[in-house]
Design a protein around this motif. Structure first.
Motif, PDB file in Angstrom:
ATOM      1  N   GLY A   1       0.796  -1.675  -0.226  1.00 34.44           N
ATOM      2  CA  GLY A   1      -0.522   0.039  -0.125  1.00 34.44           C
ATOM      3  C   GLY A   1       0.732   1.702  -0.062  1.00 34.44           C
ATOM      4  O   GLY A   1       0.287   2.031  -1.216  1.00 34.44           O
ATOM      5  N   LEU A   2       2.142   0.943   0.499  1.00 31.17           N
ATOM      6  CA  LEU A   2       2.823   2.767   1.064  1.00 31.17           C
ATOM      7  C   LEU A   2       3.270   2.898  -0.763  1.00 31.17           C
ATOM      8  O   LEU A   2       3.350   3.499  -0.643  1.00 31.17           O
ATOM      9  N   GLY A   3       4.316   1.495  -1.045  1.00 29.99           N
ATOM     10  CA  GLY A   3       4.752   1.330  -2.026  1.00 29.99           C
ATOM     11  C   GLY A   3       3.513   1.511  -3.287  1.00 29.99           C
ATOM     12  O   GLY A   3       4.074   2.716  -4.357  1.00 29.99           O
ATOM     13  N   LEU A   4       2.190   1.279  -3.215  1.00 24.06           N
ATOM     14  CA  LEU A   4       1.811   2.187  -4.503  1.00 24.06           C
ATOM     15  C   LEU A   4       1.134   3.687  -3.827  1.00 24.06           C
ATOM     16  O   LEU A   4      -0.126   3.661  -4.624  1.00 24.06           O
ATOM     17  N   ASN A   5       1.577   4.126  -3.130  1.00 24.62           N
ATOM     18  CA  ASN A   5       1.347   5.836  -2.512  1.00 24.62           C
ATOM     19  C   ASN A   5      -0.398   5.293  -1.715  1.00 24.62           C
ATOM     20  O   ASN A   5      -1.289   6.602  -2.157  1.00 24.62           O
ATOM     21  N   CYS A   6      -0.420   4.631  -1.823  1.00 24.59           N
ATOM     22  CA  CYS A   6      -2.123   4.700  -1.028  1.00 24.59           C
ATOM     23  C   CYS A   6      -2.352   5.009   0.595  1.00 24.59           C
ATOM     24  O   CYS A   6      -1.045   5.246   0.817  1.00 24.59           O
ATOM     25  N   SER A   7      -3.762   5.656   0.892  1.00 24.74           N
ATOM     26  CA  SER A   7      -3.760   5.317   2.492  1.00 24.74           C
ATOM     27  C   SER A   7      -3.784   4.539   2.652  1.00 24.74           C
ATOM     28  O   SER A   7      -4.640   3.115   1.611  1.00 24.74           O
ATOM     29  N   ILE A   8      -3.960   4.208   4.297  1.00 21.59           N
ATOM     30  CA  ILE A   8      -3.722   2.379   4.404  1.00 21.59           C
ATOM     31  C   ILE A   8      -4.616   2.532   5.533  1.00 21.59           C
ATOM     32  O   ILE A   8      -5.090   3.995   6.542  1.00 21.59           O
ATOM     33  N   ASN A   9      -6.101   2.213   5.816  1.00 22.30           N
ATOM     34  CA  ASN A   9      -6.915   2.048   6.012  1.00 22.30           C
ATOM     35  C   ASN A   9      -6.892   1.688   7.771  1.00 22.30           C
ATOM     36  O   ASN A   9      -6.227   0.233   7.850  1.00 22.30           O
ATOM     37  N   LYS A  10      -7.177   2.023   8.757  1.00 22.51           N
ATOM     38  CA  LYS A  10      -6.443   1.321  10.338  1.00 22.51           C
ATOM     39  C   LYS A  10      -7.477   0.683  10.381  1.00 22.51           C
ATOM     40  O   LYS A  10      -7.588  -0.449  11.034  1.00 22.51           O
ATOM     41  N   LEU A  11      -8.780   0.434   9.504  1.00 25.63           N
ATOM     42  CA  LEU A  11     -10.474  -0.729   9.925  1.00 25.63           C
ATOM     43  C   LEU A  11     -10.199  -0.945   9.010  1.00 25.63           C
ATOM     44  O   LEU A  11     -10.577  -0.270   7.872  1.00 25.63           O
TER      45      LEU A  11
ATOM     46  N   ILE B   1     -12.123 -15.923   2.426  1.00 28.71           N
ATOM     47  CA  ILE B   1     -12.013 -14.947   2.800  1.00 28.71           C
ATOM     48  C   ILE B   1     -11.436 -14.136   2.083  1.00 28.71           C
ATOM     49  O   ILE B   1     -10.497 -14.136   1.767  1.00 28.71           O
ATOM     50  N   SER B   2     -11.766 -12.433   2.061  1.00 30.84           N
ATOM     51  CA  SER B   2     -11.557 -11.577   1.112  1.00 30.84           C
ATOM     52  C   SER B   2     -11.783 -10.699   2.537  1.00 30.84           C
ATOM     53  O   SER B   2     -12.248 -10.128   3.038  1.00 30.84           O
ATOM     54  N   GLN B   3     -11.018  -9.534   1.602  1.00 34.30           N
ATOM     55  CA  GLN B   3     -11.693  -8.091   2.063  1.00 34.30           C
ATOM     56  C   GLN B   3     -13.017  -7.155   1.044  1.00 34.30           C
ATOM     57  O   GLN B   3     -12.390  -7.047  -0.319  1.00 34.30           O
ATOM     58  N   TYR B   4     -13.780  -6.506   1.714  1.00 36.02           N
ATOM     59  CA  TYR B   4     -14.979  -6.174   0.222  1.00 36.02           C
ATOM     60  C   TYR B   4     -15.011  -4.485  -0.035  1.00 36.02           C
ATOM     61  O   TYR B   4     -14.336  -3.900  -0.104  1.00 36.02           O
ATOM     62  N   ASP B   5     -15.907  -4.170   1.126  1.00 39.86           N
ATOM     63  CA  ASP B   5     -15.803  -2.661   1.141  1.00 39.86           C
ATOM     64  C   ASP B   5     -14.983  -1.796   1.759  1.00 39.86           C
ATOM     65  O   ASP B   5     -14.921  -0.784   1.865  1.00 39.86           O
ATOM     66  N   LYS B   6     -14.190  -2.725   2.727  1.00 42.01           N
ATOM     67  CA  LYS B   6     -13.523  -2.090   3.248  1.00 42.01           C
ATOM     68  C   LYS B   6     -11.901  -2.689   3.739  1.00 42.01           C
ATOM     69  O   LYS B   6     -11.643  -3.361   4.332  1.00 42.01           O
ATOM     70  N   PRO B   7     -11.197  -2.581   2.252  1.00 43.22           N
ATOM     71  CA  PRO B   7      -9.959  -3.020   2.213  1.00 43.22           C
ATOM     72  C   PRO B   7      -8.786  -2.019   2.606  1.00 43.22           C
ATOM     73  O   PRO B   7      -9.056  -1.575   2.965  1.00 43.22           O
ATOM     74  N   ILE B   8      -8.076  -2.803   2.784  1.00 47.03           N
ATOM     75  CA  ILE B   8      -6.703  -2.721   3.844  1.00 47.03           C
ATOM     76  C   ILE B   8      -6.126  -1.060   3.283  1.00 47.03           C
ATOM     77  O   ILE B   8      -5.370  -0.235   3.536  1.00 47.03           O
ATOM     78  N   CYS B   9      -6.097  -1.362   1.463  1.00 48.09           N
ATOM     79  CA  CYS B   9      -5.457   0.118   0.911  1.00 48.09           C
ATOM     80  C   CYS B   9      -6.316   0.610   0.069  1.00 48.09           C
ATOM     81  O   CYS B   9      -7.032  -0.251  -0.838  1.00 48.09           O
ATOM     82  N   GLU B  10      -6.398   1.459   0.064  1.00 47.54           N
ATOM     83  CA  GLU B  10      -7.321   2.844  -0.915  1.00 47.54           C
ATOM     84  C   GLU B  10      -6.176   3.598  -1.456  1.00 47.54           C
ATOM     85  O   GLU B  10      -5.244   4.703  -0.510  1.00 47.54           O
ATOM     86  N   ASN B  11      -6.772   4.194  -3.338  1.00 49.26           N
ATOM     87  CA  ASN B  11      -6.746   5.514  -3.341  1.00 49.26           C
ATOM     88  C   ASN B  11      -4.815   5.853  -3.773  1.00 49.26           C
ATOM     89  O   ASN B  11      -4.221   6.756  -2.539  1.00 49.26           O
ATOM     90  N   GLY B  12      -4.283   4.644  -4.262  1.00 49.34           N
ATOM     91  CA  GLY B  12      -3.108   5.272  -4.472  1.00 49.34           C
ATOM     92  C   GLY B  12      -2.541   5.146  -5.992  1.00 49.34           C
ATOM     93  O   GLY B  12      -3.664   5.209  -7.358  1.00 49.34           O
ATOM     94  N   TYR B  13      -1.125   5.623  -6.502  1.00 56.95           N
ATOM     95  CA  TYR B  13      -1.284   5.337  -7.803  1.00 56.95           C
ATOM     96  C   TYR B  13       0.204   4.983  -7.856  1.00 56.95           C
ATOM     97  O   TYR B  13       0.911   4.731  -7.123  1.00 56.95           O
ATOM     98  N   ILE B  14       0.018   4.468  -9.918  1.00 56.97           N
ATOM     99  CA  ILE B  14       1.765   4.229 -10.095  1.00 56.97           C
ATOM    100  C   ILE B  14       2.552   5.328 -10.759  1.00 56.97           C
ATOM    101  O   ILE B  14       1.324   6.068 -12.013  1.00 56.97           O
ATOM    102  N   ASN B  15       3.569   5.021 -11.312  1.00 56.57           N
ATOM    103  CA  ASN B  15       3.455   5.911 -12.367  1.00 56.57           C
ATOM    104  C   ASN B  15       4.307   5.294 -13.440  1.00 56.57           C
ATOM    105  O   ASN B  15       4.974   4.078 -13.373  1.00 56.57           O
ATOM    106  N   LEU B  16       3.608   5.080 -14.470  1.00 59.67           N
ATOM    107  CA  LEU B  16       4.406   4.332 -15.742  1.00 59.67           C
ATOM    108  C   LEU B  16       5.921   5.232 -16.109  1.00 59.67           C
ATOM    109  O   LEU B  16       6.183   6.213 -15.942  1.00 59.67           O
TER     110      LEU B  16
END
Ligand code: ADP
Ligand code: ZN
Ligand code: MG
Length: 484
Positions: free
Chosen positions: A64-74, A93-108
């Motif tokens: 998540g950090l590598g992908l510049n995501c926000s890390i959800n504390k919950l 068992i997966s994560q659905y509406d509350k995943p651990i990492c969201e809203n990041g980006y990667i540079n091409l």
């Protein structure tokens, strides 16, 4: 083609290289005898309870950090229900509406940012092996192996951009050290979503999803095929139906597999056997402290501290081990002679690695890890070239031998008697001999055909088995010719 915008979003599953599975202590080792790395938990015996592997969470935060995501504390684990023989629980068992990492980006590579919608943790399913006829076998060694699924925004606009996205993503994950991303062994799997829309339209078209992609090239080729298919269907006045399609690499076509499930088909609900995943600042901070330098940072260092061009730097950062090797070699050369100019040395090492070493490895179909030349030996080779102990031509011979035998350059030069001839008297003997043997060339030269000098230099170099110092040869030869 110009009438349409292409819209692509990729979903990538990456197997995390923990030693044990996500909810039990079974080994995750690849290639073991089928159904030997299994226990009641990962085969879903009644009454068992999953226990989350902390390392999986550490790795997910890293990604998540590598992908510049926000890390959800919950974040929350959910059950994704489906019935399939490779899934003994009948749910994943997966994560659905509350995943651990969201809203990041990667540079091409070209600097364009591709949004990352989310990255979530989940468990892998088993593996089906289809035999000839209608029999199938199932191997549960893979059930419960930890995965991270990385979902991109539909920001990708061409098959070649998709290829680059995958290269960059794999590069990042390998720098992070959380997966080997080996596609043949299934540790990196990609599904590609594609739609087209009239140029400039704000409304997305209906997408299809391509599965069964077993190489980055297959992703690129299948998308090219699928784009053309979409255009044809639409130009004929028909509609694309939302479905999952399989790529047939041999035939180079996609074929319909099933109409795509909607999320409600999976009947997601929060996993009652696991608590919510709660992270505190300290946990995230500790992972942050532990982050290695990432490709973008490496690129910056190569361009700023080593003065390399963007192109050269991009080649070197392809793999973490390559850029580390580069820096080590430059360091060793500067240790041998601190008066050398760092920029010049860097360019030289960069050339040797990208042209000679990568060329050789490519030709032999080998990986960077297969190269056994130590940084110290590589440095010594370049050092010996720079101080004229050996000529450029001999340098390549020594390199070949180092690559094959792992011997040190000193050893090879001594063994094969390759030290450069820099004694003018000795070179002069060869010059005179060649001039004597080639009177026609001498008269041609005298008649104005100065280009003939190249031929004569070649003759001299041949006589000295490439060991004569080339600039001395040139100098002496010219002097002798002009004196005639
Ligand atoms: P689904 O529910 O079908 O899995 P998602 O909304 O989760 O769809 O998206 C899955 C992937 O498809 C994401 O990578 C997303 O960017 C991409 N995607 C979504 N809509 C489109 C579209 N119209 N065309 C191409 N890709 C799309
Ligand atoms: Zn197990
Ligand atoms: Mg989805």
């Amino acid at each position: 083609m110009d009438k349409y915008d292409i819209v692509i979003g990729l979903e990538v599953h990456i197997q995390l290289n923990t030693n044990t599975k996500i909810f039990c202590n079974c080994s995750t080792k690849f290639g073991d005898e089928p159904n030997t790395n299994v226990c009641p938990v990962c085969t879903a015996m009644p009454g068992v309870l999953p226990v989350l592997n902390k390392k999986v969470v550490d790795y997910a935060i890293k990604v998540g950090l590598g992908l510049n995501c926000s890390i959800n504390k919950l974040s929350v684990f959910s059950r994704k229900q489906y019935f399939y023989p490779d899934l003994p629980k009948n749910y994943q068992i997966s994560q659905y509406d509350k995943p651990i990492c969201e809203n990041g980006y990667i540079n091409l590579s070209n600097g364009k940012k591709i949004g990352i919608t989310r990255a979530h943790i989940e468990e892998d399913a088993g593996k089906l092996i289809h035999l000839a006829g209608d029999e199938s076998l199932v191997d549960y060694n893979r059930t419960g192996v930890p995965l991270i699924e990385i979902v991109s925004e539909p920001d990708i606009t061409s098959p070649s951009e998709s290829y680059d996205y995958l290269v960059r993503l794999k590069q990042l994950i390998k720098y992070l050290g959380v997966s080997d991303c080996n596609m043949e062994e299934g540790s990196l799997r990609c599904d590609a979503n594609i739609s087209i829309k009239p140029r400039g339209s704000r409304l997305f078209g209906t997408k299809t999803e391509i599965k069964n992609l077993n190489s980055f090239k297959a992703v690129e080729k299948s998308l090219e095929y699928e784009i053309n298919r979409h255009i044809e269907v639409i130009e004929e006045g028909n509609k694309i139906i939302q479905e999952t399609r399989l790529w047939d690499d041999k035939k180079g076509i996609t074929v319909s597999m099933r109409s795509k499930e909607e999320a409600n088909d999976y009947r997601y609900f929060p996993e009652p056997d696991l608590r919510n995943l709660v992270l505190d600042d300290e946990w995230i901070e500790n992972i942050k402290k532990d982050m290695p330098l990432l490709p973008d940072e490496r690129l910056k260092i190569l361009m700023e501290d080593y003065d390399l061009s963007n192109y050269d730097a991009n080649v070197l950062i392809l793999e973490k081990s390559l850029v580390e090797y580069f820096e080590e070699i430059v360091g060793c050369i500067l240790d041998l002679d601190e008066n050398l100019d760092k920029k010049t040395v860097s360019k030289q090492v960069s050339n040797w690695l990208s042209v000679e070493l990568l060329g050789k490895l490519n030709k032999d179909n080998k990986k960077i890890e297969d190269n056994k030349i130590s940084a110290k030996d590589f440095a010594k080779l370049i050092f010996l070239l720079n101080n004229n102990t050996i000529s450029g031509k001999i340098g390549k011979i020594v390199f070949e031998e180092m690559y094959n035998s792992c011997k040190s350059p000193d050893e090879i030069i001594k063994e094969k008697n390759l030290v450069q001839i820099t004694d003018s008297k000795e070179i002069e003997k060869f010059v005179l001999e060649v001039l004597d043997n080639n009177p026609k060339s001498v008269s041609d030269y005298k008649a104005g055909k100065v280009k003939i000098i190249g031929f004569l230099v070649g003759q001299i170099m041949q006589k000295t088995k490439g060991k004569a110092n080339p600039s001395l040869v040139n100098q002496l030869l010219k002097a002798k010719l002009d004196a005639k």
